[in-house]
Write a protein that holds these residues in place. Structure first.
Motif: not given
Length: 262
Positions: A151-160
């Motif tokens: 229900s929650v997606i956490l994305m840590d600079e995925p395209f950096g």
């Protein structure tokens, strides 16, 4: 309104350093929030607190329930595509969590196929990560997270780490996937333009240590968005000025003072 993620009075100490102090933030179901700030301000640390990887003082809730560790309702997409298991195929990577939970082969295969189609990787299902481009590896990582149907997606600079063209394509694809899944997204980025393109709200942070939330900007632009619009340019300038103040604090502390924007 119900709340997907809530932080109340959250402080994080790593070693002897108080990375973040007194952070309050709520994310609604289905909302896309970008977390923006200078390097070292604690963006990734807060994301890791919500993921359950890092313990914090204060209240951290997911769907009203205290977060005490990782959970399948919160999926994490890391910056590095090296997060994929190199000895597994793309399909096996996507199925991995379901296999560990004992889900039947037919069910996990059906689910893997669904999310590989969603990210456009059906034709690469039997390849290994080393055979994919950087953008394809990130899409595989997103599919692996989606297969748990969080229900929650956490994305840590995925395209950096991606080139500009690939990054632009994946931004468009991410918005489509977000709309299809209805998940709440917390997206850490250094890129102001990216935050305006993607977010419902952009949350900026002060410089650390003891980083706090500096401002929260509503992105009142229709989708799909264009950064050339007058409102987007106005918002970009506001966010840039907010971040520049914090960057100048860092530079001043290092003995370098800039006369204008950072």
């Amino acid at each position: 309104m119900s709340i997907a993620i809530e932080l109340k009075g959250v402080s994080v100490k790593l070693g002897d350093t108080v990375v973040a102090d007194g952070v309050n933030l709520s994310i609604a179901p289905g909302e896309f929030v970008c977390l923006l700030g200078p390097s070292g301000c604690g963006k990734s640390t807060l994301l890791n607190v919500i993921a359950g990887f890092v313990q914090a003082q204060g209240t951290v809730l997911a769907g009203g329930v205290p977060i005490t560790g990782p959970g399948k309702e919160r999926g994490v997409v890391f910056q590095s595509s090296e997060a994929l298991f190199p000895w597994l195929t793309v399909r096996q990577n996507v199925e991995y969590a379901a296999r560990i939970r004992g889900v039947s082969r037919s069910e996990r295969t059906e689910k893997a196929d669904k999310y590989l189609r969603m990210v456009g990787l059906s034709s690469a299902a039997n390849r290994f990560p080393s055979e994919l481009s950087g953008g394809m590896r990130q899409r595989a990582q997103i599919a692996r997270v989606l297969a748990n149907e969080p229900s929650v997606i956490l994305m840590d600079e995925p395209f950096g780490a991606l080139d500009a063209q690939t990054r632009e394509v994946l931004q468009i694809e991410l918005e489509r996937i977000w709309r299809e899944t209805g998940a709440s997204v917390l997206f850490v980025t250094h890129d102001i333009g990216e935050s305006i393109l993607l977010a419902d709200r952009v949350v900026t942070m002060t410089v650390g240590p003891k980083a706090r939330i500096k401002s929260i900007a509503e992105v009142d632009l229709s989708r799909p968005r264009q950064l050339a619009s007058s409102r987007a340019i106005e918002l970009l300038r506001t966010l840039r000025d907010d971040i520049a103040v914090e960057v100048n604090k860092v530079l001043t502390a290092q003995g370098l003072v800039l006369g204008g924007r950072a």
